[in-house]
Motif scaffolding. Structure first.
Motif, PDB file in Angstrom:
ATOM      1  N   HIS A   6      -0.966  17.389   5.144  1.00  0.00           N
ATOM      2  CA  HIS A   6      -0.685  16.172   5.893  1.00  0.00           C
ATOM      3  C   HIS A   6       0.824  16.039   6.108  1.00  0.00           C
ATOM      4  O   HIS A   6       1.627  16.462   5.275  1.00  0.00           O
ATOM      5  CB  HIS A   6      -1.162  14.928   5.129  1.00  0.00           C
ATOM      6  CG  HIS A   6      -2.562  15.009   4.623  1.00  0.00           C
ATOM      7  ND1 HIS A   6      -3.666  14.911   5.436  1.00  0.00           N
ATOM      8  CD2 HIS A   6      -3.041  15.180   3.361  1.00  0.00           C
ATOM      9  CE1 HIS A   6      -4.766  15.008   4.700  1.00  0.00           C
ATOM     10  NE2 HIS A   6      -4.405  15.173   3.441  1.00  0.00           N
ATOM     11  N   VAL A   7       1.186  15.428   7.226  1.00  0.00           N
ATOM     12  CA  VAL A   7       2.555  14.985   7.466  1.00  0.00           C
ATOM     13  C   VAL A   7       2.557  13.472   7.302  1.00  0.00           C
ATOM     14  O   VAL A   7       1.820  12.767   8.008  1.00  0.00           O
ATOM     15  CB  VAL A   7       3.037  15.380   8.878  1.00  0.00           C
ATOM     16  CG1 VAL A   7       4.442  14.827   9.138  1.00  0.00           C
ATOM     17  CG2 VAL A   7       3.028  16.899   9.045  1.00  0.00           C
ATOM     18  N   VAL A   8       3.351  12.980   6.358  1.00  0.00           N
ATOM     19  CA  VAL A   8       3.354  11.554   6.029  1.00  0.00           C
ATOM     20  C   VAL A   8       4.676  10.940   6.465  1.00  0.00           C
ATOM     21  O   VAL A   8       5.752  11.430   6.115  1.00  0.00           O
ATOM     22  CB  VAL A   8       3.137  11.333   4.512  1.00  0.00           C
ATOM     23  CG1 VAL A   8       3.110   9.841   4.191  1.00  0.00           C
ATOM     24  CG2 VAL A   8       1.852  11.992   4.064  1.00  0.00           C
ATOM     25  N   THR A   9       4.584   9.885   7.241  1.00  0.00           N
ATOM     26  CA  THR A   9       5.758   9.144   7.685  1.00  0.00           C
ATOM     27  C   THR A   9       5.630   7.702   7.186  1.00  0.00           C
ATOM     28  O   THR A   9       4.635   7.334   6.562  1.00  0.00           O
ATOM     29  CB  THR A   9       5.873   9.145   9.221  1.00  0.00           C
ATOM     30  OG1 THR A   9       4.954   8.186   9.781  1.00  0.00           O
ATOM     31  CG2 THR A   9       5.568  10.529   9.803  1.00  0.00           C
ATOM     32  N   ARG A  10       6.619   6.878   7.494  1.00  0.00           N
ATOM     33  CA  ARG A  10       6.565   5.490   7.041  1.00  0.00           C
ATOM     34  C   ARG A  10       5.483   4.693   7.759  1.00  0.00           C
ATOM     35  O   ARG A  10       5.183   3.562   7.370  1.00  0.00           O
ATOM     36  CB  ARG A  10       7.933   4.816   7.234  1.00  0.00           C
ATOM     37  CG  ARG A  10       8.416   4.738   8.669  1.00  0.00           C
ATOM     38  CD  ARG A  10       9.879   4.332   8.714  1.00  0.00           C
ATOM     39  NE  ARG A  10      10.388   4.197  10.076  1.00  0.00           N
ATOM     40  CZ  ARG A  10      10.406   3.065  10.754  1.00  0.00           C
ATOM     41  NH1 ARG A  10       9.965   1.953  10.177  1.00  0.00           N
ATOM     42  NH2 ARG A  10      10.872   3.023  11.982  1.00  0.00           N
ATOM     43  N   HIS A  11       4.896   5.277   8.794  1.00  0.00           N
ATOM     44  CA  HIS A  11       3.834   4.580   9.527  1.00  0.00           C
ATOM     45  C   HIS A  11       2.434   5.063   9.160  1.00  0.00           C
ATOM     46  O   HIS A  11       1.454   4.461   9.622  1.00  0.00           O
ATOM     47  CB  HIS A  11       4.043   4.736  11.038  1.00  0.00           C
ATOM     48  CG  HIS A  11       5.314   4.149  11.544  1.00  0.00           C
ATOM     49  ND1 HIS A  11       5.639   2.813  11.381  1.00  0.00           N
ATOM     50  CD2 HIS A  11       6.369   4.715  12.190  1.00  0.00           C
ATOM     51  CE1 HIS A  11       6.821   2.576  11.919  1.00  0.00           C
ATOM     52  NE2 HIS A  11       7.290   3.709  12.405  1.00  0.00           N
ATOM     53  N   GLY A  12       2.315   6.114   8.355  1.00  0.00           N
ATOM     54  CA  GLY A  12       0.998   6.593   7.989  1.00  0.00           C
ATOM     55  C   GLY A  12       0.947   8.102   7.877  1.00  0.00           C
ATOM     56  O   GLY A  12       1.969   8.765   7.704  1.00  0.00           O
ATOM     57  N   ARG A  13      -0.245   8.644   8.015  1.00  0.00           N
ATOM     58  CA  ARG A  13      -0.502  10.051   7.716  1.00  0.00           C
ATOM     59  C   ARG A  13      -1.079  10.763   8.935  1.00  0.00           C
ATOM     60  O   ARG A  13      -1.968  10.260   9.611  1.00  0.00           O
ATOM     61  CB  ARG A  13      -1.477  10.146   6.548  1.00  0.00           C
ATOM     62  CG  ARG A  13      -1.670  11.540   5.992  1.00  0.00           C
ATOM     63  CD  ARG A  13      -2.690  11.522   4.874  1.00  0.00           C
ATOM     64  NE  ARG A  13      -4.036  11.247   5.386  1.00  0.00           N
ATOM     65  CZ  ARG A  13      -5.071  10.944   4.616  1.00  0.00           C
ATOM     66  NH1 ARG A  13      -4.912  10.828   3.319  1.00  0.00           N
ATOM     67  NH2 ARG A  13      -6.256  10.728   5.151  1.00  0.00           N
TER      68      ARG A  13
END
Length: 303
Positions: free
Chosen positions: A147-154
């Motif tokens: 997964h690539v996880v950012t501050r907005h979700g996955r």
């Protein structure tokens, strides 16, 4: 289709840029992780902390089309997605992606406005959004999903082998929608930049699937957004989708099967360290509570 703001590199900067892109997740901070929880903790400013996997999420994040059904690609499927517009079958060689890495050189593009490094997974190259982390989901036999996880979700990217005739994404949409309905969700088909997208609210936020057919491959992103971050994650995922390179290669892969992924050496080392730490923690818990239940395999490691 929207035109994303990236362009070709200057030719005289080509060699310098090639030297910077090692393909390892540690490029400019893309590999600075630690051990997280089972599919919940992210370490990226709390992103996805409210997102947990449902049965439909797990099904969507894997290959919903078995090899035996992939041959039905090209069937209409209109009954399952009324009102959806035409899907796009990309050539992979235009000014916006997703790109066919076997035909287009990623080194010719400048993604510095968006990415802090390029994650090289063999069949996929992902210019990682600034501030994001890589999260690897572990199974009994080793890494199961990335997964690539950012501050907005996955964001969960997967590339599949596909027939030359295309149409696999349309068939996949039909299968995923049916599965989500069986799991009690209410999926909706919406029009996105590449055609059909699947959107389904759940108790934690929203699931969204974005897909497109390329030359002998299909690319799919599964998005898990916590409540309040649905549109931001969709925008960010589309930006990544448009910059992603798929490498189908010439090896035979049955249509509908995911393309093989090779983890960079630095990420493998981090996974090995995390697995040792997890085993040590489990042994300590077992010693402290010898009558307790045995630990369950799996978990999520961030990098």
């Amino acid at each position: 289709m929207a035109i994303w703001p990236f362009g070709k590199k200057d030719k005289d900067k080509h060699e310098d840029a090639a030297a910077r892109d090692t393909g390892a997740p540690g490029a400019e901070g893309a590999g600075n992780g630690n051990v997280g929880g089972t599919g919940t903790g992210t370490g990226a400013e709390g992103a996805g902390a409210a997102v947990t996997d449902t049965a439909a999420d797990a099904a969507a994040a894997q290959n919903p089309g078995a090899a035996g059904t992939a041959g039905t690609a090209g069937t209409d499927g209109a009954a399952a997605d009324p009102g959806a517009g035409e899907d796009v079958q990309v050539s992979g060689t235009g000014e916006t992606g997703p790109f066919d890495g076997d035909s287009v050189n990623i080194e010719d593009f400048d993604f510095s406005d968006f990415a802090s490094g390029v994650l090289n997974l063999g069949s996929l190259r992902l210019p990682l959004p600034k501030g994001s982390q890589v999260q690897v989901e572990m199974g009994e036999q080793g890494p199961r999903m990335l997964h690539v996880v950012t501050r907005h979700g996955r964001i969960t990217p997967v590339a599949f082998a596909a027939p030359r005739s295309g149409g696999q994404w349309r068939t996949t949409v039909t299968e995923i929608v049916a599965k989500m309905k069986d799991d009690g969700l209410a999926p909706e088909i919406v029009d996105g930049p590449w055609g059909r997208e699947i959107v389904a609210p759940n108790e934690n936020g929203q699931l969204r699937l974005i897909g497109v057919d390329g030359p002998r491959w299909m690319l799919r992103f599964t998005l898990a957004a916590p409540t309040g971050h649905e549109q931001e994650l969709a925008d960010e995922a589309r930006d990544l989708f448009a910059r992603t390179f798929v490498y189908r290669g010439q090896d035979p892969v049955l249509a509908g099967n995911s393309l093989p992924v090779a983890l960079p050496a630095q990420l493998v080392e981090q996974l090995q360290q995390a697995m040792k730490q997890r085993a040590a923690q489990q042994n300590q818990q077992n010693q402290q509570n010898p009558g307790g239940a045995a630990g369950q395999p799996g978990g999520t490691t961030k990098a």
